[in-house]
Design a protein around this motif. Structure first.
Motif, PDB file in Angstrom:
ATOM      1  N   LYS A   1       3.715   6.518   4.583  1.00 30.85           N
ATOM      2  CA  LYS A   1       4.010   5.807   6.032  1.00 30.85           C
ATOM      3  C   LYS A   1       4.844   4.673   6.049  1.00 30.85           C
ATOM      4  O   LYS A   1       5.672   4.391   6.811  1.00 30.85           O
ATOM      5  CB  LYS A   1       2.451   5.385   6.552  1.00 30.85           C
ATOM      6  CG  LYS A   1       2.284   5.433   8.098  1.00 30.85           C
ATOM      7  CD  LYS A   1       0.962   5.402   8.554  1.00 30.85           C
ATOM      8  CE  LYS A   1       1.122   4.836   9.781  1.00 30.85           C
ATOM      9  NZ  LYS A   1      -0.014   5.088  10.668  1.00 30.85           N
TER      10      LYS A   1
ATOM     11  N   LEU B   1      -0.785   6.153   3.088  1.00 26.77           N
ATOM     12  CA  LEU B   1      -0.171   4.681   3.416  1.00 26.77           C
ATOM     13  C   LEU B   1       1.049   4.582   2.900  1.00 26.77           C
ATOM     14  O   LEU B   1       1.924   3.840   3.562  1.00 26.77           O
ATOM     15  CB  LEU B   1      -1.250   3.708   3.162  1.00 26.77           C
ATOM     16  CG  LEU B   1      -2.624   3.981   3.591  1.00 26.77           C
ATOM     17  CD1 LEU B   1      -3.472   2.645   3.364  1.00 26.77           C
ATOM     18  CD2 LEU B   1      -2.455   3.559   5.223  1.00 26.77           C
ATOM     19  N   LEU B   2       1.401   4.807   1.749  1.00 32.26           N
ATOM     20  CA  LEU B   2       2.608   4.635   1.060  1.00 32.26           C
ATOM     21  C   LEU B   2       3.747   5.396   2.131  1.00 32.26           C
ATOM     22  O   LEU B   2       4.887   4.838   2.296  1.00 32.26           O
ATOM     23  CB  LEU B   2       2.639   5.207  -0.356  1.00 32.26           C
ATOM     24  CG  LEU B   2       4.222   5.329  -1.067  1.00 32.26           C
ATOM     25  CD1 LEU B   2       4.568   3.564  -1.571  1.00 32.26           C
ATOM     26  CD2 LEU B   2       4.159   5.978  -2.238  1.00 32.26           C
TER      27      LEU B   2
ATOM     28  N   LEU C   1       8.347   7.682   5.900  1.00 28.27           N
ATOM     29  CA  LEU C   1       8.870   9.230   5.503  1.00 28.27           C
ATOM     30  C   LEU C   1       7.965  10.216   6.637  1.00 28.27           C
ATOM     31  O   LEU C   1       7.988  11.352   6.189  1.00 28.27           O
ATOM     32  CB  LEU C   1       8.499   9.578   4.036  1.00 28.27           C
ATOM     33  CG  LEU C   1       9.691   8.818   3.141  1.00 28.27           C
ATOM     34  CD1 LEU C   1       8.962   9.149   1.602  1.00 28.27           C
ATOM     35  CD2 LEU C   1      10.764   9.436   3.449  1.00 28.27           C
TER      36      LEU C   1
ATOM     37  N   LEU D   1       6.740   3.822   3.754  1.00 28.78           N
ATOM     38  CA  LEU D   1       8.072   4.176   3.632  1.00 28.78           C
ATOM     39  C   LEU D   1       9.109   4.834   4.770  1.00 28.78           C
ATOM     40  O   LEU D   1      10.073   5.013   4.341  1.00 28.78           O
ATOM     41  CB  LEU D   1       8.259   5.145   2.341  1.00 28.78           C
ATOM     42  CG  LEU D   1       7.948   4.656   0.812  1.00 28.78           C
ATOM     43  CD1 LEU D   1       7.953   5.626  -0.129  1.00 28.78           C
ATOM     44  CD2 LEU D   1       8.674   3.575   0.571  1.00 28.78           C
TER      45      LEU D   1
END
Lengths: 291, 312
Positions: free
Chosen positions: A131, A128-129, A135, A133
């Motif tokens: 996503k 999720l992070l 990236l 960000l």
């Protein structure tokens, strides 16, 4: 040294046993190599393929004419070179201050780094992070999450601590900044350990497939390992065969194609293997990361 | 002060890529919905965790993880010790070095690459099955001879290839064997380093006392290796929930889920099914138990080696 009969027998048996183990360990690679040079007719026969009966390059022609392989190779080289360079930069930037006993709040910073070694959020929060960000489908996803890690920092930090502080002090008197001391004195003095860490990182980058599988959908950004996985694990050789020239079809099978792709991926590692081996063995001795 | 500024990028890195995901673990206690985001998704309390612990698939994955780790610990752990002991007995330097170079090689290849090779070698018409067929042939020939000699009527073995990759028991065999193949050279080096530190005088005086090679191994070599063996064993024990994701993911298939599905592959699968909360709960379970194990094991190792060999 006196040698009895039983010891002599043991020596011979040991010699043979270890030779056998080495041969068995090497054989799967040899089998693949031999298979990759085989023509379709010989490859389909069940055999140990100790030697290709004739040299047939059809599979290699297919592999080299596949645009995906070229893309994969390029992306893997980019991520390995750029990733390793940036990892070394970040690792040294982290290791240098932590190696100084007079760094304010050093204990807290150390703990902050150490915790990341024993606890992680796991796959989903990281997904999720990445996503959030932005990236996903971005080449930086290969590099940023691997920028550094606690283990590398601690290993380099320990080495920096063995460098006499007087070097840093005299440079400081000459007006050098801390960054300059790090780049001009500490890094050249730490070449062996930095080479070891750089090679660890490079091998990780070269062999990494998971991030490409999870975070990247775009074929143009895929790495070598992904294409390899599609072909040798999932058996999608049709991707390569799509552009096949007709007369070649009788000359290869999906098995020889897989073998050829594997060989093409192995060769770069073999070329640097003596170098890798030397520095990895050095690295193994650094088992612990304590102060 | 300059020093602290230098540390800033690294601290930022750890905050973003380690600490934010740790905070992300609250998803495990929420009913996560993509459209609402983490903060606005409704709380679910311990519902996800209890659903997880009751899920048959998760229990199966947990059991499989422990079984596979235990198998690796019992076979995979002994192999490098034996290899190092045998290598240590070889006095011809070039031979020893060549063997080491060869067995160390698979360690540098990804499990994608090794997996491809393994799938070929263990396929139903690959070399492993060819060797198996030859063995069967020899057995059948012997049985035939016995039958004609003694007039017995022993049944011949049927010629059917072993389904290494789709039989749940053979699959574990392949997993452990190829795991050893990849790792044994690397692990042996640690033991060889410890062995290299044994002073030659010890062996010489043992020789004078008339102790043979076997006795020297039992009374000198093994005791010297023991601390290293125990330490590495404990550290491996701390990693028991890591049953080898890379290897299993590249080798397994739905037919062998029953014995080969581990926590990591299970988490990935439910993540791909978009069940974020359940997947997070499973990941969290693994992280927490893993942390407890590592911290405990490290404490024991530090105590055992008087603070010398622990991880920190």
């Amino acid at each position: 040294m006196q040698t009895t009969f039983s010891e002599k027998t043991f020596n011979y048996l040991n010699f043979i046993l270890l030779g056998g183990i080495a041969i068995l360990s090497l054989y799967p690679f040899w089998y693949i190599l031999s298979l990759s040079f085989s023509s379709a007719a010989t490859a389909t026969q069940q055999s140990l393929h100790l030697w290709p009966k004739e040299i047939c390059l059809a599979s290699y022609r297919m592999v080299f004419s596949d645009p995906d392989m070229l893309t994969g190779y390029t992306n893997t080289i980019i991520r390995t070179v750029a990733g390793t360079f940036l990892t070394m930069l970040f690792t040294c930037l982290g290791a240098y201050p932590l190696s100084k006993p007079y760094l304010p709040y050093r204990k807290c910073f150390m703990l902050f780094v150490l915790i990341t070694m024993i606890f992680s959020g796991g796959l989903v929060p990281i997904y999720l992070l990445i996503k959030n960000l932005g990236l996903i489908n971005n080449i930086w996803v290969y590099i940023l999450p691997l920028l550094t890690n606690a283990f590398n920092i601690l290993v380099v930090k320990n080495f920096f601590q063995s460098i006499p502080e007087s070097i840093a002090e005299s440079a400081r008197i000459d007006g050098a900044s801390e960054l300059r001391i790090l780049f001009q004195f500490y890094m050249p003095l730490s070449k062996p350990i930095l080479t070891t860490v750089a090679l660890w990182t490079a091998v990780i980058h070269w062999n990494m497939w998971f991030d490409a599988m999870i975070f990247v959908y775009d074929n143009k950004l895929q790495v070598l390992q992904t294409f390899l996985q599609r072909i040798v694990i999932q058996g999608q050789t049709s991707l390569i065969e799509k552009g096949a020239i007709n007369y070649d079809i009788a000359q290869y099978t999906s098995e020889t194609l897989k073998a050829a792709v594997t060989v093409v991926t192995i060769v770069p590692i073999l070329l640097v293997y003596p170098f890798l081996q030397k520095y990895f063995i050095k690295g193994i001795m650094i088992g612990s990361v304590k102060e | 002060m300059q020093l602290v500024w230098m540390l800033v990028p690294v601290l930022l890195f750890f905050i973003i890529f380690s600490y934010i995901p740790m905070c992300g673990l609250i998803i495990a206690f929420k009913d996560y919905r993509m459209d609402l985001g983490i903060i606005h998704s409704p709380w679910a309390g311990l519902a996800n965790l209890s659903e997880l612990l009751q899920a048959f698939e998760f229990r199966k994955a947990l059991t499989n993880t422990i079984i596979i780790s235990m198998l690796r610990l019992s076979f995979g752990f002994v192999a490098p010790v034996l290899l190092a002991l045998l290598l240590n007995e070889i006095r011809v330097t070039w031979y020893k070095r060549t063997i080491q170079t060869i067995v160390y090689l698979p360690y540098f290849f990804s499990w994608v690459l090794l997996g491809g090779i393994i799938l070929t070698v263990f396929s139903s018409n690959g070399p492993m099955n060819l060797v198996y067929m030859l063995l069967l042939d020899i057995c059948n020939f012997c049985l035939g001879q016995i039958n004609s000699l003694f007039g017995t009527n022993l049944h011949h073995f049927a010629f059917s290839p072993i389904q290494f990759m789709t039989n749940r028991h053979w699959f574990l065999f392949v997993l452990i064997l190829t795991g050893i193949w990849q790792e044994v050279g690397y692990s042996a080096i640690i033991y060889l380093a410890a062995l290299a530190g044994i002073p030659v005088e010890l062996y010489e005086s043992a020789n004078v006392d008339g102790a043979g090679r076997w006795h020297q191994t039992i009374h000198i070599t093994l005791p010297v290796l023991m601390p290293t063996i125990v330490t590495l064993f404990l550290l491996r024990l701390g990693q028991i929930l890591n049953a080898g994701f890379d290897q299993i993911y590249n080798l397994y298939n739905p037919i062998v889920y029953d014995s080969a599905d581990i926590i990591d592959t299970y988490v990935l699968r439910i993540l791909q099914n978009m069940d974020f909360s359940l997947a997070t709960a499973a990941g969290m379970f693994k992280s927490i138990i893993g942390m407890i194990l590592i911290v405990t094991v490290n404490m024991i190792v530090n105590k055992y080696t008087k603070g010398e060999k622990g991880l920190w």
